[in-house]
Design an enzyme around this catalytic site. Structure first.
Site, short mmCIF file in Angstrom:
data_model
loop_
_atom_site.label_atom_id
_atom_site.label_comp_id
_atom_site.label_asym_id
_atom_site.label_seq_id
_atom_site.Cartn_x
_atom_site.Cartn_y
_atom_site.Cartn_z
N CYS A 239 40.66 43.52 36.46
CA CYS A 239 39.67 42.44 36.53
C CYS A 239 38.26 42.99 36.70
CB CYS A 239 39.99 41.50 37.69
SG CYS A 239 39.80 42.27 39.31
N GLY A 240 38.13 44.29 36.82
CA GLY A 240 36.82 44.91 37.00
C GLY A 240 36.60 45.46 38.39
#
EC number: 1.8.4.8
Length: 244
Positions: A239-240
């Site tokens: 998701c980063g």
């Protein structure tokens, strides 16, 4: 084990950081998860923080770390698009484990984001990455700055995906130390820990979910799918938060 200077490590390229931490990582590999937490609290700088997505197996790392440091801030980056069951799970664990929960959100509300950009998660990898930057990465960076975090605990495991398969116990990310106490645990050990301590999987586990994030980018597992394919339409795994 050696003491480390965070400022000196941040001045190095990633390869240099990995080389500088190689010996201690070799030693950390031989320790139990609890010993890794205790080592970090003794040898790494505070403030200490723990991040959690309150996903399928989140109770394990939350319980393990807070048993040793009960008041550690627990960071949740709330996108506003989590499953109702996730919000209920958060409330249950926060109460059961007496968590020092710290919730951070994007500066723009979900409705405002959709009005401005449309549904970013439907706009391919580029749209997903922009969505994650707004809703996960920026709030996490703000959390670390607000809380003064210099050592960050997280519950990633090598078994979860190819992108995590070679992660070390200790690294530097976002300018802070990041330590992964259960990085080498398999699903059996997760189950044993949950059972031993009277903890539960996320409620959606029973409905066939192997990994849980936002409602619009999480799929129930189907035969033939890898765990990675149940998130972000199989376009990406992370998701980063745990990249870079």
């Amino acid at each position: 084990m050696a003491e480390f200077n965070l400022a000196e490590l941040n001045a190095l390229p990633k390869s240099g950081q990995a080389l500088s931490l190689a010996v201690v990582n070799g030693q950390l590999e031989t320790l139990s998860a609890e010993q890794r937490v205790e080592w970090a609290l003794e040898h790494l700088p505070g403030e200490f923080v723990l991040s959690s997505s309150f996903g399928i197996q989140a109770a394990v790392c939350l319980h393990l770390v807070t048993r040793i440091k009960p008041d550690i801030p627990v960071i949740l980056t709330d996108t506003g698009y989590l499953f109702p069951e996730t919000y209920q799970f958060i409330d249950q664990l926060a109460d059961k484990l007496k968590l020092n929960l710290q919730v951070f959100r994007a500066e723009q509300s979900p409705a405002w984001q959709e009005a401005r950009y449309g549904k970013l998660w439907e706009q391919g990898v580029e749209g997903i990455e922009k969505y994650n930057q707004i809703n996960k990465v920026e709030p996490m960076n703000r959390a670390l700055e607000t809380l003064g975090g210099q050592t960050w605990f997280a519950g990633l495991r090598r078994e979860q995906s190819g992108s995590r398969a070679h992660l070390p116990v200790l690294a530097v990310q976002r300018g802070v130390f990041k330590i992964l106490p259960i990085i080498d645990w398999d699903n059996r050990k997760i189950y044993q820990y949950l059972t031993e301590h009277g903890l539960s999987y996320h409620p959606l586990w029973e409905q066939g979910y192997l990994s849980v994030g936002d409602t619009h980018t999480t799929q129930k597992w189907e035969p033939g799918m890898s765990e990675e394919e149940t998130r972000f339409f199989g376009l990406k795994r992370e998701c980063g938060l745990h990249e870079g």
